[in-house]
Design an enzyme around this catalytic site. Sequence first.
Site, PDB file in Angstrom:
ATOM      1  N   THR A  14      42.440  46.891  33.320  1.00 60.04           N
ATOM      2  CA  THR A  14      42.229  45.497  32.891  1.00 60.04           C
ATOM      3  C   THR A  14      40.812  45.017  33.179  1.00 60.04           C
ATOM      4  OG1 THR A  14      44.563  44.970  33.082  1.00 60.04           O
ATOM      5  CG2 THR A  14      43.056  43.137  33.295  1.00 60.04           C
ATOM      6  N   SER A  58      45.570  52.334  33.074  1.00 57.68           N
ATOM      7  CA  SER A  58      45.956  53.267  34.139  1.00 57.68           C
ATOM      8  C   SER A  58      47.317  53.928  33.946  1.00 57.68           C
ATOM      9  CB  SER A  58      45.827  52.619  35.511  1.00 57.68           C
ATOM     10  OG  SER A  58      46.839  51.679  35.735  1.00 57.68           O
ATOM     11  N   THR A  91      45.286  48.441  37.547  1.00 56.93           N
ATOM     12  CA  THR A  91      46.076  48.181  38.757  1.00 56.93           C
ATOM     13  C   THR A  91      47.474  48.815  38.715  1.00 56.93           C
ATOM     14  OG1 THR A  91      46.918  46.084  37.896  1.00 56.93           O
ATOM     15  CG2 THR A  91      44.882  46.001  39.206  1.00 56.93           C
ATOM     16  N   ASP A  92      47.959  49.138  37.505  1.00 55.95           N
ATOM     17  CA  ASP A  92      49.337  49.655  37.405  1.00 55.95           C
ATOM     18  C   ASP A  92      49.570  50.919  38.234  1.00 55.95           C
ATOM     19  OD1 ASP A  92      49.911  47.583  35.729  1.00 55.95           O
ATOM     20  OD2 ASP A  92      50.004  48.770  33.891  1.00 55.95           O
TER      21      ASP A  92
HETATM   22  N1  ASP Z   1      47.884  47.766  32.482  1.00 53.80           N
HETATM   23  C1  ASP Z   1      46.650  47.638  33.208  1.00 53.80           C
HETATM   24  C2  ASP Z   1      46.240  48.993  33.748  1.00 53.80           C
HETATM   25  O1  ASP Z   1      46.775  49.405  34.744  1.00 53.80           O
HETATM   26  C3  ASP Z   1      46.823  46.679  34.310  1.00 53.80           C
HETATM   27  C4  ASP Z   1      45.622  46.410  35.144  1.00 53.80           C
HETATM   28  O2  ASP Z   1      44.620  47.073  35.117  1.00 53.80           O
HETATM   29  O3  ASP Z   1      45.694  45.438  35.898  1.00 53.80           O
HETATM   30  O4  ASP Z   1      45.407  49.628  33.177  1.00 53.80           O
END
Ligand code: ASP
Length: 323
Positions: A14, A58, A91-92
């Site tokens: 993100t 991610s 973050t995932d």
């Molecule tokens: N879906 C995103 C990822 O993990 C979420 C994030 O980065 O916060 O790439």
Amino acid sequence: MKKPKICIIFTGGTISMTVDKNIGAAIPSLSGEEILSKVSNIDKIADIEVYNFSEIPSPHMTIDKLLELREIIMKKLTGDEFDGLVVTHGTDSLEETAYFLDLTVKHWKPIVVVGAMRNSSELGYDGASNLASGVCTATSKHAIDKGVLVVLNNEVNLASEVTKTNTLSLNTFRSPYGPIGIVDTNELILYRNSSSPQFIYTDDVERNVELIKTVIDMDDKLLRFAVDTGTKGIVIEAMGRGNLPLKIFEGVKYALSKGVIIVIVSRCGAGRVFESYGYEGSGKELVELGAIMGGEMQGVKARIKLMVALGAGFNQEEIKELF
Ligand code: ASP
């Protein structure tokens, strides 16, 4: 005074996303240089080298990419060029990557993983401040020899402890004993000390390791399928202190009889598993049969640890010792 030099490796997530007008949702689109340009005054803190590793969300992270990332990190940290390193990540799956690096990269220089909860098209994009805090942490003498650190929302957590706990909140990354420190006015302030990070020397990882979560009346078909298709290790998120429904317990006996390593953690999300109960399918029976108790580790991290341990060629006893 000479400024510290920090390498930032951008992988996507993100923090690198904008909302695509045609799709109407966020996708990776910013390069490392574009993300960095949003972090005002960062050049006063450190000299930065940008390394564009990937632009992936991610959930698309793979074991091959993790091994490649580790290789690059080790090269960058060797020699005198860099004082510390920052990885940007979605973050995932951030906690898995951070923990993998924590276990497999041994270096005293700071290694920091950062992400963002809001993409750069949203109001209150947190990518710039998280990256700034990440760089400040990577330049800090307090971050030396701490293993991999995860920095978001001004909070600094140990990769070995931290988990994403909320789909939306900026303070989603939590550790059972709280953050190890915070970033306040560009400085890392340590709240507590940590034990030395665990390190497993290996260039390879066992990919055939599964994670299974237990539910009421669960049978053993998933588990047997895993065993019969060549799985080498299975982490089971058992109930409570580490107890299993009866039908899947039968599958665990089958798996152990085939030499598959079984690690038991809890689906509770916090607290240790232990041999407190003695009924059929309980933690005590599991240990007697040869299953390994995974302490208070989260399932996703226990899986990473088992993959790394098996990749390093550890046997049952050594894996037990490790957990
Ligand atoms: N879906 C995103 C990822 O993990 C979420 C994030 O980065 O916060 O790439």
